[in-house]
Structures are given as C-alpha cells and as structure tokens.
Design a protein around this motif. Structure first.
Motif, PDB file in Angstrom:
ATOM      1  N   VAL A   1      33.313  28.599  42.836  1.00  0.00           N
ATOM      2  CA  VAL A   1      32.490  29.236  43.859  1.00  0.00           C
ATOM      3  C   VAL A   1      31.696  28.192  44.622  1.00  0.00           C
ATOM      4  O   VAL A   1      31.074  27.320  44.022  1.00  0.00           O
ATOM      5  CB  VAL A   1      31.529  30.242  43.214  1.00  0.00           C
ATOM      6  N   SER A   2      31.714  28.279  45.950  1.00  0.00           N
ATOM      7  CA  SER A   2      30.865  27.432  46.786  1.00  0.00           C
ATOM      8  C   SER A   2      30.176  28.310  47.824  1.00  0.00           C
ATOM      9  O   SER A   2      30.629  29.419  48.116  1.00  0.00           O
ATOM     10  CB  SER A   2      31.672  26.329  47.463  1.00  0.00           C
ATOM     11  N   GLY A   3      29.061  27.817  48.339  1.00  0.00           N
ATOM     12  CA  GLY A   3      28.308  28.590  49.322  1.00  0.00           C
ATOM     13  C   GLY A   3      27.489  29.705  48.698  1.00  0.00           C
ATOM     14  O   GLY A   3      26.952  30.555  49.417  1.00  0.00           O
ATOM     15  N   GLY A   4      27.399  29.699  47.383  1.00  0.00           N
ATOM     16  CA  GLY A   4      26.634  30.724  46.683  1.00  0.00           C
ATOM     17  C   GLY A   4      26.586  30.397  45.208  1.00  0.00           C
ATOM     18  O   GLY A   4      27.342  29.550  44.731  1.00  0.00           O
ATOM     19  N   SER A   5      25.697  31.065  44.485  1.00  0.00           N
ATOM     20  CA  SER A   5      25.546  30.804  43.059  1.00  0.00           C
ATOM     21  C   SER A   5      26.188  31.895  42.224  1.00  0.00           C
ATOM     22  O   SER A   5      26.075  33.087  42.538  1.00  0.00           O
ATOM     23  CB  SER A   5      24.060  30.700  42.702  1.00  0.00           C
ATOM     24  N   ILE A   6      26.827  31.481  41.135  1.00  0.00           N
ATOM     25  CA  ILE A   6      27.455  32.426  40.213  1.00  0.00           C
ATOM     26  C   ILE A   6      26.410  33.306  39.543  1.00  0.00           C
ATOM     27  O   ILE A   6      26.730  34.363  38.991  1.00  0.00           O
ATOM     28  CB  ILE A   6      28.281  31.655  39.164  1.00  0.00           C
ATOM     29  N   THR A   7      25.148  32.897  39.620  1.00  0.00           N
ATOM     30  CA  THR A   7      24.078  33.666  38.984  1.00  0.00           C
ATOM     31  C   THR A   7      23.360  34.603  39.959  1.00  0.00           C
ATOM     32  O   THR A   7      22.403  35.268  39.571  1.00  0.00           O
ATOM     33  CB  THR A   7      23.042  32.728  38.338  1.00  0.00           C
ATOM     34  N   THR A   8      23.815  34.669  41.189  1.00  0.00           N
ATOM     35  CA  THR A   8      23.193  35.556  42.185  1.00  0.00           C
ATOM     36  C   THR A   8      23.234  36.983  41.675  1.00  0.00           C
ATOM     37  O   THR A   8      24.270  37.458  41.211  1.00  0.00           O
ATOM     38  CB  THR A   8      23.915  35.454  43.531  1.00  0.00           C
ATOM     39  N   GLU A   9      22.117  37.683  41.801  1.00  0.00           N
ATOM     40  CA  GLU A   9      21.983  38.983  41.149  1.00  0.00           C
ATOM     41  C   GLU A   9      22.739  40.119  41.810  1.00  0.00           C
ATOM     42  O   GLU A   9      22.919  41.162  41.212  1.00  0.00           O
ATOM     43  CB  GLU A   9      20.498  39.349  41.037  1.00  0.00           C
ATOM     44  N   ASP A  10      23.198  39.974  43.026  1.00  0.00           N
ATOM     45  CA  ASP A  10      23.845  41.114  43.666  1.00  0.00           C
ATOM     46  C   ASP A  10      25.312  40.867  43.968  1.00  0.00           C
ATOM     47  O   ASP A  10      25.890  41.516  44.849  1.00  0.00           O
ATOM     48  CB  ASP A  10      23.106  41.494  44.958  1.00  0.00           C
ATOM     49  N   ILE A  11      25.925  39.941  43.249  1.00  0.00           N
ATOM     50  CA  ILE A  11      27.349  39.657  43.467  1.00  0.00           C
ATOM     51  C   ILE A  11      28.136  39.970  42.196  1.00  0.00           C
ATOM     52  O   ILE A  11      27.713  39.652  41.089  1.00  0.00           O
ATOM     53  CB  ILE A  11      27.580  38.189  43.874  1.00  0.00           C
ATOM     54  N   HIS A  12      29.282  40.619  42.403  1.00  0.00           N
ATOM     55  CA  HIS A  12      30.183  40.940  41.299  1.00  0.00           C
ATOM     56  C   HIS A  12      31.435  40.083  41.445  1.00  0.00           C
ATOM     57  O   HIS A  12      31.972  39.950  42.546  1.00  0.00           O
ATOM     58  CB  HIS A  12      30.547  42.424  41.347  1.00  0.00           C
ATOM     59  N   TRP A  13      31.913  39.543  40.337  1.00  0.00           N
ATOM     60  CA  TRP A  13      33.008  38.570  40.348  1.00  0.00           C
ATOM     61  C   TRP A  13      34.234  39.177  39.673  1.00  0.00           C
ATOM     62  O   TRP A  13      34.146  39.616  38.518  1.00  0.00           O
ATOM     63  CB  TRP A  13      32.581  37.304  39.625  1.00  0.00           C
ATOM     64  N   GLY A  14      35.375  39.162  40.390  1.00  0.00           N
ATOM     65  CA  GLY A  14      36.548  39.837  39.828  1.00  0.00           C
ATOM     66  C   GLY A  14      37.861  39.150  40.125  1.00  0.00           C
ATOM     67  O   GLY A  14      37.920  38.126  40.810  1.00  0.00           O
ATOM     68  N   TRP A  15      38.902  39.754  39.559  1.00  0.00           N
ATOM     69  CA  TRP A  15      40.270  39.258  39.739  1.00  0.00           C
ATOM     70  C   TRP A  15      41.199  40.411  40.116  1.00  0.00           C
ATOM     71  O   TRP A  15      41.084  41.524  39.567  1.00  0.00           O
ATOM     72  CB  TRP A  15      40.777  38.599  38.455  1.00  0.00           C
ATOM     73  N   ILE A  16      42.103  40.111  41.031  1.00  0.00           N
ATOM     74  CA  ILE A  16      43.117  41.054  41.494  1.00  0.00           C
ATOM     75  C   ILE A  16      44.433  40.292  41.547  1.00  0.00           C
ATOM     76  O   ILE A  16      44.435  39.090  41.810  1.00  0.00           O
ATOM     77  CB  ILE A  16      42.765  41.604  42.898  1.00  0.00           C
ATOM     78  N   ARG A  17      45.532  40.981  41.334  1.00  0.00           N
ATOM     79  CA  ARG A  17      46.819  40.306  41.420  1.00  0.00           C
ATOM     80  C   ARG A  17      47.813  41.147  42.206  1.00  0.00           C
ATOM     81  O   ARG A  17      47.618  42.358  42.372  1.00  0.00           O
ATOM     82  CB  ARG A  17      47.365  40.005  40.031  1.00  0.00           C
ATOM     83  N   GLN A  18      48.872  40.485  42.669  1.00  0.00           N
ATOM     84  CA  GLN A  18      49.930  41.176  43.396  1.00  0.00           C
ATOM     85  C   GLN A  18      51.277  40.692  42.886  1.00  0.00           C
ATOM     86  O   GLN A  18      51.719  39.572  43.228  1.00  0.00           O
ATOM     87  CB  GLN A  18      49.814  40.961  44.900  1.00  0.00           C
ATOM     88  N   PRO A  19      51.947  41.503  42.080  1.00  0.00           N
ATOM     89  CA  PRO A  19      53.301  41.150  41.637  1.00  0.00           C
ATOM     90  C   PRO A  19      54.264  41.157  42.814  1.00  0.00           C
ATOM     91  O   PRO A  19      54.014  41.832  43.821  1.00  0.00           O
ATOM     92  CB  PRO A  19      53.651  42.252  40.633  1.00  0.00           C
ATOM     93  N   PRO A  20      55.364  40.444  42.708  1.00  0.00           N
ATOM     94  CA  PRO A  20      56.323  40.397  43.823  1.00  0.00           C
ATOM     95  C   PRO A  20      56.851  41.779  44.165  1.00  0.00           C
ATOM     96  O   PRO A  20      57.277  42.535  43.291  1.00  0.00           O
ATOM     97  CB  PRO A  20      57.427  39.471  43.296  1.00  0.00           C
ATOM     98  N   GLY A  21      56.791  42.104  45.450  1.00  0.00           N
ATOM     99  CA  GLY A  21      57.300  43.383  45.923  1.00  0.00           C
ATOM    100  C   GLY A  21      56.437  44.581  45.598  1.00  0.00           C
ATOM    101  O   GLY A  21      56.842  45.730  45.844  1.00  0.00           O
ATOM    102  N   LYS A  22      55.236  44.348  45.074  1.00  0.00           N
ATOM    103  CA  LYS A  22      54.352  45.458  44.697  1.00  0.00           C
ATOM    104  C   LYS A  22      52.992  45.320  45.368  1.00  0.00           C
ATOM    105  O   LYS A  22      52.710  44.317  46.015  1.00  0.00           O
ATOM    106  CB  LYS A  22      54.180  45.496  43.169  1.00  0.00           C
ATOM    107  N   GLY A  23      52.160  46.324  45.198  1.00  0.00           N
ATOM    108  CA  GLY A  23      50.836  46.306  45.792  1.00  0.00           C
ATOM    109  C   GLY A  23      49.829  45.556  44.947  1.00  0.00           C
ATOM    110  O   GLY A  23      50.153  45.034  43.874  1.00  0.00           O
ATOM    111  N   LEU A  24      48.591  45.515  45.456  1.00  0.00           N
ATOM    112  CA  LEU A  24      47.518  44.849  44.744  1.00  0.00           C
ATOM    113  C   LEU A  24      47.147  45.629  43.486  1.00  0.00           C
ATOM    114  O   LEU A  24      47.113  46.863  43.489  1.00  0.00           O
ATOM    115  CB  LEU A  24      46.290  44.715  45.650  1.00  0.00           C
TER     116      LEU A  24
END
Length: 117
Positions: free
Chosen positions: A24-47
C-alpha cells in the motif's frame, strides 16, 4: 490517493499454499476507515470476492473459500497478505487486491497465478 501493488509467485504447485502480498502506498494500512480485501477472476469467469480485513482487525471470507483463506496485515511494511491453502488448478486466476473507503474502491493491477504441476 491510495495505490496498491500485488506481488507473489506466478506459478504454484497443487496442494501448496499460495501467498500474495499487496503493498500500500499513498495511505496507511492502519487507517481506521479503510477495508482491505482480495478478489480474483478465473479464466473465462467473473470476479469472485475472496475476503476482507476490516480496519478493526476482524475478517470476513467467502463461505466457499473460508476454510482455506486467510488475510493478514503487516503494519511495519504497510502491506496485507492473502494466503490460500491446498490450491488446485481451479484456483488459477488473476488476483486483485482492493481497498474500500466508503463508496470509493482502489484496485491493484492484478497478478496472474497459475496452479500447475
């Protein structure tokens, strides 16, 4: 403005644990109003939403992946990490890290991960 960059191996063998890092840049991982997540997209499929770590430290995971997924943070490096255990070829996908602040979403550029022997 928050900027995100994924990093990790492009190739993982079946049954191993996939580990990806989002810096992360331009912000802190400890900021109180940000949620951190992961999303993936398999080939030929949606998010597919994988999970999120809230600024409180609590986590929520996709029920279909919950038993294999973990999201953690490293405040000293301003990074958060995805670990996905017991991978199979069905876990082959482009993986994106995401930060959400209210209605605003920030995205990494994505990283291709292939599961193959």
């Amino acid at each position: 403005q928050v900027q995100l960059q994924e990093s990790g191996p492009g190739l993982v063998k079946p049954s191993q644990t996939l580990s990806l890092t989002c810096t992360v840049s331009g912000g802190s991982i400890t900021t109180e109003d940000i949620h951190w997540g992961w999303i993936r997209q398999p080939p030929g499929k949606g998010l597919e939403w994988m999970g999120v770590r809230h600024y409180s430290g609590s986590t929520n995971y996709n029920p279909s992946l919950k038993s294999r997924t973990s999201i953690s943070v490293d405040t000293s490096k301003n990074q958060f990490t995805l670990q996905l255990s017991s991978v199979t070829p069905e876990d082959t996908a482009v993986y994106y890290c995401n930060a959400r602040r209210g209605l605003i979403n920030y995205w990494g550029q994505g990283t291709q991960v292939t599961v193959s022997s």
